[in-house]
Write a protein that holds these residues in place. Structure first.
Motif, PDB file in Angstrom:
ATOM      1  N   ILE A   1       0.848  -1.197   0.000  1.00  0.00           N
ATOM      2  CA  ILE A   1       0.000   0.000   0.000  1.00  0.00           C
ATOM      3  C   ILE A   1       0.885   1.249   0.000  1.00  0.00           C
ATOM      4  N   GLU A   2       1.919   1.232   0.854  1.00  0.00           N
ATOM      5  CA  GLU A   2       2.833   2.391   0.923  1.00  0.00           C
ATOM      6  C   GLU A   2       3.473   2.690  -0.426  1.00  0.00           C
ATOM      7  N   GLN A   3       3.759   1.639  -1.173  1.00  0.00           N
ATOM      8  CA  GLN A   3       4.384   1.840  -2.492  1.00  0.00           C
ATOM      9  C   GLN A   3       3.358   2.153  -3.571  1.00  0.00           C
ATOM     10  N   ALA A  28      -0.905  -1.560  -3.961  1.00  0.00           N
ATOM     11  CA  ALA A  28      -2.137  -2.268  -3.596  1.00  0.00           C
ATOM     12  C   ALA A  28      -3.231  -1.230  -3.372  1.00  0.00           C
ATOM     13  N   TYR A  29      -4.441  -1.581  -3.749  1.00  0.00           N
ATOM     14  CA  TYR A  29      -5.547  -0.624  -3.599  1.00  0.00           C
ATOM     15  C   TYR A  29      -6.831  -1.350  -3.199  1.00  0.00           C
ATOM     16  N   PRO A  30      -7.715  -0.620  -2.475  1.00  0.00           N
ATOM     17  CA  PRO A  30      -8.984  -1.232  -2.058  1.00  0.00           C
ATOM     18  C   PRO A  30      -9.976  -1.240  -3.218  1.00  0.00           C
ATOM     19  N   CYS A  31     -10.745  -2.296  -3.298  1.00  0.00           N
ATOM     20  CA  CYS A  31     -11.644  -2.499  -4.437  1.00  0.00           C
ATOM     21  C   CYS A  31     -13.016  -2.930  -3.937  1.00  0.00           C
ATOM     22  N   SER A  32     -14.051  -2.270  -4.446  1.00  0.00           N
ATOM     23  CA  SER A  32     -15.410  -2.577  -3.993  1.00  0.00           C
ATOM     24  C   SER A  32     -16.195  -3.380  -5.023  1.00  0.00           C
ATOM     25  N   CYS A  33     -15.568  -3.707  -6.145  1.00  0.00           N
ATOM     26  CA  CYS A  33     -16.313  -4.354  -7.227  1.00  0.00           C
ATOM     27  C   CYS A  33     -16.648  -5.804  -6.885  1.00  0.00           C
ATOM     28  N   SER A  34     -17.788  -6.242  -7.380  1.00  0.00           N
ATOM     29  CA  SER A  34     -18.115  -7.655  -7.208  1.00  0.00           C
ATOM     30  C   SER A  34     -17.867  -8.352  -8.545  1.00  0.00           C
ATOM     31  N   ARG A  35     -17.615  -9.622  -8.471  1.00  0.00           N
ATOM     32  CA  ARG A  35     -17.308 -10.429  -9.672  1.00  0.00           C
ATOM     33  C   ARG A  35     -18.390 -10.252 -10.736  1.00  0.00           C
ATOM     34  N   LYS A  36     -19.629 -10.156 -10.232  1.00  0.00           N
ATOM     35  CA  LYS A  36     -20.767 -10.011 -11.147  1.00  0.00           C
ATOM     36  C   LYS A  36     -20.632  -8.769 -12.014  1.00  0.00           C
ATOM     37  N   GLU A  37     -20.106  -7.690 -11.403  1.00  0.00           N
ATOM     38  CA  GLU A  37     -20.041  -6.412 -12.116  1.00  0.00           C
ATOM     39  C   GLU A  37     -19.063  -6.429 -13.291  1.00  0.00           C
ATOM     40  N   TRP A  38     -18.026  -7.248 -13.199  1.00  0.00           N
ATOM     41  CA  TRP A  38     -17.070  -7.270 -14.324  1.00  0.00           C
ATOM     42  C   TRP A  38     -17.099  -8.601 -15.078  1.00  0.00           C
ATOM     43  N   CYS A  81     -11.297   0.328  -9.728  1.00  0.00           N
ATOM     44  CA  CYS A  81     -11.091   0.982  -8.419  1.00  0.00           C
ATOM     45  C   CYS A  81      -9.655   1.476  -8.210  1.00  0.00           C
ATOM     46  N   ARG A  82      -8.845   1.434  -9.264  1.00  0.00           N
ATOM     47  CA  ARG A  82      -7.429   1.791  -9.092  1.00  0.00           C
ATOM     48  C   ARG A  82      -7.224   3.185  -8.502  1.00  0.00           C
ATOM     49  N   ASN A  83      -8.135   4.103  -8.824  1.00  0.00           N
ATOM     50  CA  ASN A  83      -7.968   5.471  -8.285  1.00  0.00           C
ATOM     51  C   ASN A  83      -8.902   5.760  -7.125  1.00  0.00           C
ATOM     52  N   GLU A 127     -18.482   2.526   0.543  1.00  0.00           N
ATOM     53  CA  GLU A 127     -19.345   2.093   1.656  1.00  0.00           C
ATOM     54  C   GLU A 127     -19.465   0.568   1.715  1.00  0.00           C
ATOM     55  N   ARG A 128     -19.078  -0.108   0.658  1.00  0.00           N
ATOM     56  CA  ARG A 128     -19.190  -1.589   0.631  1.00  0.00           C
ATOM     57  C   ARG A 128     -17.966  -2.219   1.305  1.00  0.00           C
ATOM     58  N   PRO A 129     -18.053  -3.507   1.651  1.00  0.00           N
ATOM     59  CA  PRO A 129     -16.831  -4.202   2.108  1.00  0.00           C
ATOM     60  C   PRO A 129     -15.779  -4.140   0.989  1.00  0.00           C
ATOM     61  N   LEU A 130     -14.508  -3.990   1.391  1.00  0.00           N
ATOM     62  CA  LEU A 130     -13.462  -3.784   0.393  1.00  0.00           C
ATOM     63  C   LEU A 130     -12.479  -4.947   0.358  1.00  0.00           C
ATOM     64  N   ALA A 131     -12.120  -5.338  -0.850  1.00  0.00           N
ATOM     65  CA  ALA A 131     -11.009  -6.283  -1.032  1.00  0.00           C
ATOM     66  C   ALA A 131      -9.763  -5.452  -1.337  1.00  0.00           C
ATOM     67  N   TRP A 132      -8.591  -6.072  -1.267  1.00  0.00           N
ATOM     68  CA  TRP A 132      -7.351  -5.392  -1.674  1.00  0.00           C
ATOM     69  C   TRP A 132      -6.778  -6.107  -2.879  1.00  0.00           C
ATOM     70  N   ARG A 133      -6.388  -5.294  -3.873  1.00  0.00           N
ATOM     71  CA  ARG A 133      -5.819  -5.871  -5.094  1.00  0.00           C
ATOM     72  C   ARG A 133      -4.423  -5.316  -5.360  1.00  0.00           C
ATOM     73  N   LEU A 134      -3.642  -6.099  -6.079  1.00  0.00           N
ATOM     74  CA  LEU A 134      -2.304  -5.683  -6.508  1.00  0.00           C
ATOM     75  C   LEU A 134      -2.414  -4.979  -7.861  1.00  0.00           C
ATOM     76  N   ARG A 135      -1.806  -3.813  -7.984  1.00  0.00           N
ATOM     77  CA  ARG A 135      -1.784  -3.148  -9.292  1.00  0.00           C
ATOM     78  C   ARG A 135      -0.797  -3.886 -10.177  1.00  0.00           C
ATOM     79  N   SER A 136      -1.260  -4.316 -11.336  1.00  0.00           N
ATOM     80  CA  SER A 136      -0.355  -5.072 -12.214  1.00  0.00           C
ATOM     81  C   SER A 136       0.241  -4.165 -13.277  1.00  0.00           C
TER      82      SER A 136
END
Ligand code: GLU
Length: 291
Positions: A90-92, A95-105, A115-117, A123-132
């Motif tokens: 996250i510091e680098q 990694a970023y928080p993501c609110s999307c559900s699988r259904k949406e994409w 959700c990269r930006n 307001e939804r539960p958030l997952a964390w993803r790695l920026r590729s």
């Protein structure tokens, strides 16, 4: 570099022939190199891991003579280390928080990075993803069986590191523990090959040393399907004669050529002979999954 190998089962069911063969190959490779061989229980997803399965797996490994070094590691006890690794990412800005559900994409091959930006729905539960897509070079490694592998980060997508339900994702946990345990050699089934590019990305991002990889041929059942818990691979035997015979068969399935007169020998004697005679290059003769 001194050799440290590991077998890292998810305790979602007892070992079957496929997972036994993966354990056996990593054991033989480590012992042939006079290295250490560790067992790590990847129990980060409790709903998938019925109680008692870990004990069954450890019991099965012992029964087949696959004796590990040091204490067993449990990923369920490693929250603090995974959180620290996530915070470094996250510091680098990796990694970023993501609110999307699988259904949406659903319509996309990989997660499109919406959700990269900032999360679209904070307001939804958030997952964390790695920026590729940031500062990460093409992912490359030389697989000991499959040769040179190269992946374009743009084709990988932003993998989940921590799930919305707060459970750690396999990709992060495996990379943190392989580094923490000083694993020099990962020997595992080719069904995990698709995960390796993400793990290589994470190793780069976290500045971890890179282990060598050997992805084993898939083990197919009599029906030609991959052996797995899902398609009900037959249970491993528990009687001494059955265990000896299955170990002999597992060595054959690894392309090794155990002498026929060893088929009924004690597991300790079979393993000693197999360690001395270990030829990972014979795996190349097995062609079930050659790309
Ligand atoms: N826990 C994973 C599995 O059982 C294997 C992890 C690994 O070998 O990297 O499928």
């Amino acid at each position: 570099m001194s050799y440290i190998g590991r077998f890292a089962p998810t305790p979602s069911g007892p070992l079957h022939l496929g997972s036994l063969i993966a354990a056996l190959a990593s054991f033989l490779d480590a012992r042939h190199a006079q290295g250490r061989w560790l067992v790590r229980i990847e129990d980060i997803d409790p709903p998938r891991c019925p109680l008692g399965t870990t004990d069954t797996i450890l019991h099965q490994l012992n029964a087949f003579g696959l004796v590990w070094d040091g204490p067993v590691r449990y990923q369920s006890e490693r929250h603090v280390a995974y959180q620290a690794a996530l915070e470094r990412l996250i510091e680098q800005g990796l990694a970023y928080p993501c609110s999307c559900s699988r259904k949406e994409w659903r319509g996309y091959a990989i997660y499109p990075g919406w959700c990269r930006n900032g999360p679209l729905h904070p307001e939804r539960p958030l997952a964390w993803r790695l920026r590729s897509d940031l500062g990460l070079r093409p992912v490359e490694w030389d697989d000991r069986r499959l040769g040179h592998q190269r992946f374009d980060p743009a084709a990988l997508g932003d993998v989940v590191l921590k799930r919305k339900d707060d459970l750690w994702a396999y990709q992060l946990a495996v990379v943190v523990d392989d580094a923490d345990q000083g694993v020099s050699d990962v020997v595992r089934g080719a069904d995990l090959l698709d995960n390796t590019p993400w793990q290589r990305q994470l190793q780069n991002a976290l500045q971890y040393p890179v282990p060598r990889y050997l992805h084993l041929p898939l083990v197919l059942g009599d029906n030609g399907q991959k052996l797995s818990k899902q398609n009900l691979a037959p249970a491993l035997p528990t009687d001494e004669a059955g265990i000896r015979h299955t170990l002999h068969h597992a060595l054959q399935r690894l392309g090794q050529q155990p002498p026929a007169d060893m088929a009924h020998a004690h597991v300790v004697d079979q393993l000693e002979a197999a360690i001395n005679a270990w030829h990972p290059e014979y795996l190349r003769h097995i062609t079930t999954d050659t790309p």
